[in-house]
Design a protein around this motif. Structure first.
Motif, PDB file in Angstrom:
ATOM      1  N   ASP A  86       0.825  -1.211   0.000  1.00 52.10           N
ATOM      2  CA  ASP A  86       0.000   0.000   0.000  1.00 52.10           C
ATOM      3  C   ASP A  86       0.859   1.262   0.000  1.00 52.10           C
ATOM      4  N   ALA A  87       1.970   1.239   0.733  1.00 52.46           N
ATOM      5  CA  ALA A  87       2.875   2.392   0.768  1.00 52.46           C
ATOM      6  C   ALA A  87       3.492   2.640  -0.609  1.00 52.46           C
ATOM      7  N   ILE A  88       3.836   1.570  -1.301  1.00 56.67           N
ATOM      8  CA  ILE A  88       4.408   1.710  -2.648  1.00 56.67           C
ATOM      9  C   ILE A  88       3.368   2.282  -3.599  1.00 56.67           C
ATOM     10  N   LEU A  89       2.145   1.787  -3.521  1.00 57.81           N
ATOM     11  CA  LEU A  89       1.084   2.306  -4.397  1.00 57.81           C
ATOM     12  C   LEU A  89       0.789   3.776  -4.091  1.00 57.81           C
ATOM     13  N   ALA A  90       0.743   4.138  -2.819  1.00 58.22           N
ATOM     14  CA  ALA A  90       0.493   5.530  -2.438  1.00 58.22           C
ATOM     15  C   ALA A  90       1.624   6.430  -2.939  1.00 58.22           C
ATOM     16  N   ALA A  91       2.854   5.969  -2.776  1.00 62.73           N
ATOM     17  CA  ALA A  91       4.003   6.751  -3.242  1.00 62.73           C
ATOM     18  C   ALA A  91       3.977   6.875  -4.771  1.00 62.73           C
ATOM     19  N   ALA A  92       3.628   5.785  -5.444  1.00 61.29           N
ATOM     20  CA  ALA A  92       3.548   5.823  -6.907  1.00 61.29           C
ATOM     21  C   ALA A  92       2.520   6.851  -7.368  1.00 61.29           C
ATOM     22  N   ALA A  93       1.368   6.888  -6.715  1.00 61.49           N
ATOM     23  CA  ALA A  93       0.341   7.868  -7.081  1.00 61.49           C
ATOM     24  C   ALA A  93       0.881   9.287  -6.928  1.00 61.49           C
ATOM     25  N   GLN A  94       1.551   9.561  -5.826  1.00 61.35           N
ATOM     26  CA  GLN A  94       2.078  10.899  -5.573  1.00 61.35           C
ATOM     27  C   GLN A  94       3.165  11.275  -6.579  1.00 61.35           C
ATOM     28  N   VAL A  95       4.096  10.375  -6.806  1.00 65.64           N
ATOM     29  CA  VAL A  95       5.219  10.668  -7.703  1.00 65.64           C
ATOM     30  C   VAL A  95       4.728  10.812  -9.144  1.00 65.64           C
ATOM     31  N   ILE A  96       3.805   9.964  -9.564  1.00 65.53           N
ATOM     32  CA  ILE A  96       3.271  10.060 -10.921  1.00 65.53           C
ATOM     33  C   ILE A  96       2.479  11.355 -11.087  1.00 65.53           C
ATOM     34  N   ALA A  97       1.729  11.726 -10.071  1.00 68.27           N
ATOM     35  CA  ALA A  97       0.993  12.995 -10.134  1.00 68.27           C
ATOM     36  C   ALA A  97       1.961  14.166 -10.301  1.00 68.27           C
ATOM     37  N   ASP A  98       3.096  14.101  -9.629  1.00 64.90           N
ATOM     38  CA  ASP A  98       4.075  15.190  -9.663  1.00 64.90           C
ATOM     39  C   ASP A  98       4.994  15.161 -10.879  1.00 64.90           C
ATOM     40  N   GLN A  99       5.414  13.948 -11.290  1.00 64.16           N
ATOM     41  CA  GLN A  99       6.455  13.832 -12.308  1.00 64.16           C
ATOM     42  C   GLN A  99       6.019  13.107 -13.575  1.00 64.16           C
ATOM     43  N   GLY A 100       4.833  12.548 -13.593  1.00 64.91           N
ATOM     44  CA  GLY A 100       4.362  11.832 -14.776  1.00 64.91           C
ATOM     45  C   GLY A 100       4.754  10.369 -14.743  1.00 64.91           C
ATOM     46  N   GLY A 150       6.822   8.764 -16.447  1.00 60.33           N
ATOM     47  CA  GLY A 150       8.255   8.507 -16.604  1.00 60.33           C
ATOM     48  C   GLY A 150       9.036   8.641 -15.309  1.00 60.33           C
ATOM     49  N   ALA A 151       8.345   8.912 -14.219  1.00 60.39           N
ATOM     50  CA  ALA A 151       9.017   9.084 -12.920  1.00 60.39           C
ATOM     51  C   ALA A 151       9.833   7.839 -12.585  1.00 60.39           C
ATOM     52  N   PRO A 152      11.015   8.027 -12.005  1.00 62.73           N
ATOM     53  CA  PRO A 152      11.864   6.883 -11.697  1.00 62.73           C
ATOM     54  C   PRO A 152      11.320   6.045 -10.528  1.00 62.73           C
ATOM     55  N   THR A 153      11.474   4.749 -10.650  1.00 63.41           N
ATOM     56  CA  THR A 153      11.042   3.852  -9.579  1.00 63.41           C
ATOM     57  C   THR A 153      11.844   4.105  -8.308  1.00 63.41           C
ATOM     58  N   ALA A 154      13.077   4.585  -8.457  1.00 63.70           N
ATOM     59  CA  ALA A 154      13.887   4.899  -7.268  1.00 63.70           C
ATOM     60  C   ALA A 154      13.199   5.973  -6.430  1.00 63.70           C
ATOM     61  N   ARG A 155      12.581   6.956  -7.069  1.00 62.62           N
ATOM     62  CA  ARG A 155      11.873   8.026  -6.352  1.00 62.62           C
ATOM     63  C   ARG A 155      10.630   7.466  -5.658  1.00 62.62           C
ATOM     64  N   ILE A 156       9.921   6.574  -6.334  1.00 60.23           N
ATOM     65  CA  ILE A 156       8.736   5.944  -5.744  1.00 60.23           C
ATOM     66  C   ILE A 156       9.143   5.142  -4.513  1.00 60.23           C
ATOM     67  N   ALA A 157      10.187   4.337  -4.655  1.00 59.00           N
ATOM     68  CA  ALA A 157      10.657   3.514  -3.535  1.00 59.00           C
ATOM     69  C   ALA A 157      11.088   4.388  -2.367  1.00 59.00           C
ATOM     70  N   SER A 158      11.816   5.459  -2.660  1.00 56.25           N
ATOM     71  CA  SER A 158      12.284   6.357  -1.605  1.00 56.25           C
ATOM     72  C   SER A 158      11.106   6.963  -0.835  1.00 56.25           C
ATOM     73  N   LEU A 159      10.115   7.455  -1.568  1.00 59.86           N
ATOM     74  CA  LEU A 159       8.944   8.052  -0.920  1.00 59.86           C
ATOM     75  C   LEU A 159       8.163   7.006  -0.111  1.00 59.86           C
ATOM     76  N   ALA A 160       8.157   5.766  -0.582  1.00 55.34           N
ATOM     77  CA  ALA A 160       7.460   4.684   0.136  1.00 55.34           C
ATOM     78  C   ALA A 160       8.252   4.193   1.347  1.00 55.34           C
ATOM     79  N   GLY A 161       9.526   4.590   1.433  1.00 52.79           N
ATOM     80  CA  GLY A 161      10.360   4.160   2.554  1.00 52.79           C
ATOM     81  C   GLY A 161      10.863   2.733   2.411  1.00 52.79           C
ATOM     82  N   VAL A 162      11.030   2.299   1.147  1.00 52.89           N
ATOM     83  CA  VAL A 162      11.545   0.951   0.891  1.00 52.89           C
ATOM     84  C   VAL A 162      12.705   1.040  -0.097  1.00 52.89           C
ATOM     85  N   ALA A 163      13.497  -0.015  -0.153  1.00 54.96           N
ATOM     86  CA  ALA A 163      14.571  -0.079  -1.140  1.00 54.96           C
ATOM     87  C   ALA A 163      13.953  -0.327  -2.518  1.00 54.96           C
TER      88      ALA A 163
END
Length: 189
Positions: free
Chosen positions: A11-25, A27-40
């Protein structure tokens, strides 16, 4: 032995993905999604083997949230106009409550990264809404339009209404009512 997957991390990964995609589209990097979700980043790929799988699962999660929001306390026995208004109000509420999720959904809807199967699954839960429209046509209260066209009208008017509500929250009820009137006038006879 591998650890069982955690629903909270997913759920944290999905929530982070929604936020990062909303902000960056998309093409947003998965590293940014993982970082925001607090996971590697490797953990992200343990839950979602590919970015496309993540995007498809995010789409389904967002569609599920929207469907749940629209159908909570649905007045199944109410007059047709009241049921359409309920669907409208709940859709607008969902988008205003979490603009980032709404922006992510908007990008995913037009993406070529969603599979036809994912699109079909995302639409399945909205059969009750399609049924309301078919009922209105059968009763002679609504124009006979293809369900996809009706959904596009609903989405376009709701997006416009949400944008105005977010820009001018003091006029929220005015915009909500005007948007619904435009929808009803476009669909009804």
């Amino acid at each position: 032995m591998a650890r069982p997957k955690s629903e909270e991390k997913r759920d944290a990964i999905l929530a982070a993905a929604a936020q990062v995609i909303a902000d960056q589209g998309l093409g947003a990097p998965t590293a940014r999604i993982a970082s925001l979700a607090g996971v590697a980043e490797g953990t992200l790929f343990t839950y979602f083997a590919t970015k496309d799988l993540l995007l498809n699962q995010l789409y389904l999660a967002l569609k599920g949230e929207l469907r749940q929001a629209m159908m909570t306390a649905y007045p199944a026995d109410g007059p047709l106009r009241d049921r359409v208004r309920h669907i409208w109000d709940r859709y607008v509420d969902w988008g205003v409550r979490d603009p980032a999720r709404r922006r992510a959904m908007a990008q995913l809807i037009v993406s070529d990264r969603l599979t036809p199967e994912t699109r079909a699954l995302g639409s399945e839960g909205f059969a009750r809404i399609d049924g309301v429209m078919r009922e209105g046509v059968a009763q002679g209260l609504m124009r006979d339009q293809p369900p996809d066209f009706v959904a596009a009208i609903l989405t376009s008017l709701a997006e416009t209404t949400m944008d105005f509500i977010l820009r001018q929250p003091d006029s929220a009820e005015r915009y909500r009512a005007a948007g619904f009137d435009a929808l009803w006038n476009a669909l009804s006879r």
